[in-house]
Design a protein around this motif. Structure first.
Motif, PDB file in Angstrom:
ATOM      1  N   SER A  45      -6.251  89.134  24.653  1.00  0.00           N
ATOM      2  CA  SER A  45      -6.330  89.172  26.107  1.00  0.00           C
ATOM      3  C   SER A  45      -4.952  89.056  26.737  1.00  0.00           C
ATOM      4  CB  SER A  45      -7.226  88.031  26.591  1.00  0.00           C
ATOM      5  OG  SER A  45      -7.186  87.921  27.981  1.00  0.00           O
ATOM      6  N   TYR A  48      -2.983  92.284  26.187  1.00  0.00           N
ATOM      7  CA  TYR A  48      -3.468  93.333  27.080  1.00  0.00           C
ATOM      8  C   TYR A  48      -2.916  93.132  28.492  1.00  0.00           C
ATOM      9  CZ  TYR A  48      -6.669  96.212  29.783  1.00  0.00           C
ATOM     10  OH  TYR A  48      -7.191  97.130  30.650  1.00  0.00           O
ATOM     11  N   ARG A  49      -2.941  91.887  28.960  1.00  0.00           N
ATOM     12  CA  ARG A  49      -2.458  91.614  30.305  1.00  0.00           C
ATOM     13  C   ARG A  49      -0.951  91.866  30.411  1.00  0.00           C
ATOM     14  NH1 ARG A  49      -5.826  89.384  33.848  1.00  0.00           N
ATOM     15  NH2 ARG A  49      -4.152  88.369  34.996  1.00  0.00           N
ATOM     16  N   ARG A  52      -0.365  95.587  30.621  1.00  0.00           N
ATOM     17  CA  ARG A  52      -0.749  96.080  31.938  1.00  0.00           C
ATOM     18  C   ARG A  52       0.198  95.599  33.033  1.00  0.00           C
ATOM     19  NH1 ARG A  52      -4.631  99.815  32.653  1.00  0.00           N
ATOM     20  NH2 ARG A  52      -5.276  98.713  34.518  1.00  0.00           N
ATOM     21  N   ASN A  54       0.586  92.329  33.982  1.00  0.00           N
ATOM     22  CA  ASN A  54       0.044  91.159  34.674  1.00  0.00           C
ATOM     23  C   ASN A  54       0.506  89.879  33.993  1.00  0.00           C
ATOM     24  OD1 ASN A  54      -1.361  92.855  36.392  1.00  0.00           O
ATOM     25  ND2 ASN A  54      -3.131  92.927  35.007  1.00  0.00           N
ATOM     26  N   SER A  55       0.249  88.762  34.627  1.00  0.00           N
ATOM     27  CA  SER A  55       0.617  87.465  34.081  1.00  0.00           C
ATOM     28  C   SER A  55      -0.426  87.015  33.052  1.00  0.00           C
ATOM     29  CB  SER A  55       0.689  86.436  35.202  1.00  0.00           C
ATOM     30  OG  SER A  55       0.844  85.149  34.668  1.00  0.00           O
ATOM     31  N   PRO A  56       0.022  86.569  31.895  1.00  0.00           N
ATOM     32  CA  PRO A  56      -0.932  86.128  30.860  1.00  0.00           C
ATOM     33  C   PRO A  56      -1.258  84.638  30.948  1.00  0.00           C
ATOM     34  CG  PRO A  56       1.240  86.192  29.930  1.00  0.00           C
ATOM     35  CD  PRO A  56       1.378  86.668  31.355  1.00  0.00           C
TER      36      PRO A  56
END
Length: 106
Positions: A45, A48-49, A52, A54-56
């Motif tokens: 997860s 993936y973030r 993309r 985004n912040s993990p």
């Protein structure tokens, strides 16, 4: 005085302490199936973030929680085995004291 037989418990304690050290260094071999899937899911997860853009942060929190639960489980198992070992030693001491109190030589 005969010594209590604690070899099996001592061997299990050594194994669990090795597992705890491994979990603290973030190795996956001592994890059970549920913990391993939680760690791998959080890693996937978070990856993936990141891809993309985004912040993990949520995935990092899940990952830390999974490692902490594994560590907690191992600490609890070690505590339970140590308590069992103390009980075995105390029982052997009580049996030895009872045997000595009933067999007087005079």
């Amino acid at each position: 005085m005969a010594k209590p037989d604690t070899r099996r418990i001592d061997r299990e304690l050594r194994l669990l302490e090795r597992k705890l050290d491994a979990v603290r260094t973030r190795e996956t071999w001592p994890l059970n199936r549920r913990e391993r899937s939680a760690v791998m899911g959080a890693l996937a997860s978070g990856s993936y973030r990141i891809v993309r853009g985004n912040s993990p942060s949520r995935a990092e929190t899940r990952l830390d929680t999974a490692w902490q639960s594994a560590e907690t489980r191992l600490v609890a198992e070690i505590a339970a085995l140590k308590a069992a070992r103390v009980q075995i030693v105390a029982q052997a001491a009580a049996e030895n004291a009872a045997r000595k109190s009933t067999s007087r030589w005079w």
